[in-house]
Design a protein around this motif. Sequence first.
Motif: not given
Length: 256
Positions: A227-256
Amino acid sequence: MMPSCFFAHGAPSIVLENNAYTELLRDFARGHARPKGIVLFSAHWEESVQSVGVADTFETIYDFGGFQEELYSMTYPAHGDRALGDEVLRLFAEKGIKSVSNDKRGLDHGAWAVLKMLFPEADIPVVALSVNRHLTEAEQYGIGQALSSLRERDILIIGSGGTVHNLRRLNWRAEGAEPWAEQFDNWLQEKLEAWDTEALFRYMELAPHAKDAVPTSEHFIPLLLAMGAGDATRQAKLLHRSYQYGNLSLSCWQFN
């Protein structure tokens, strides 16, 4: 400008799986310009001083046990980039961030499992970076921010970890997310999309179920770094979120 990204690496066996998340990772390169280099922070490399990995060719580290036998024969022989590593060291120095070069350490599974799905040919040079759980959230963000100019040079900055990562509370039979894990990630999504760093830096006291979601911070830190590396533009986009075994999150965030 190249984005910075956060990828959850889940269990090491994720590299063998075929699901919506692994499909997204394997298709990622098709929707983005080819990076000239990759700078990657892994939750599984912890150091008290920021370390910059610049091996000529990275060895593959098998920092796990009890998984499928074929995982232990996989390799990801990415080449390092000493010039890019030197630039990373210079950028850190400019911001007063102490850092050291390391030409010995290989790539742990937090790095190579993600990279193997993103760029399976291992033909893009890599600089590996450590994390330090003893810094403040603002300091973590600042480390990523120090590297933000690399995006203008077509360098892909990646944080590899997991927003919800509580191995003691895994439910091996669960399908989908435990409610408390999803509530934490929902709060996180709201603050990321609003770029509310004031709240995010206080996530442990403000976010619901934060102590369960983040019992130790090393897997959460790469999100703040990306997120810090995306500070110049400050746009956050969630590309995916799912879970393994109830709580092990599989998420992908893109900062443009």
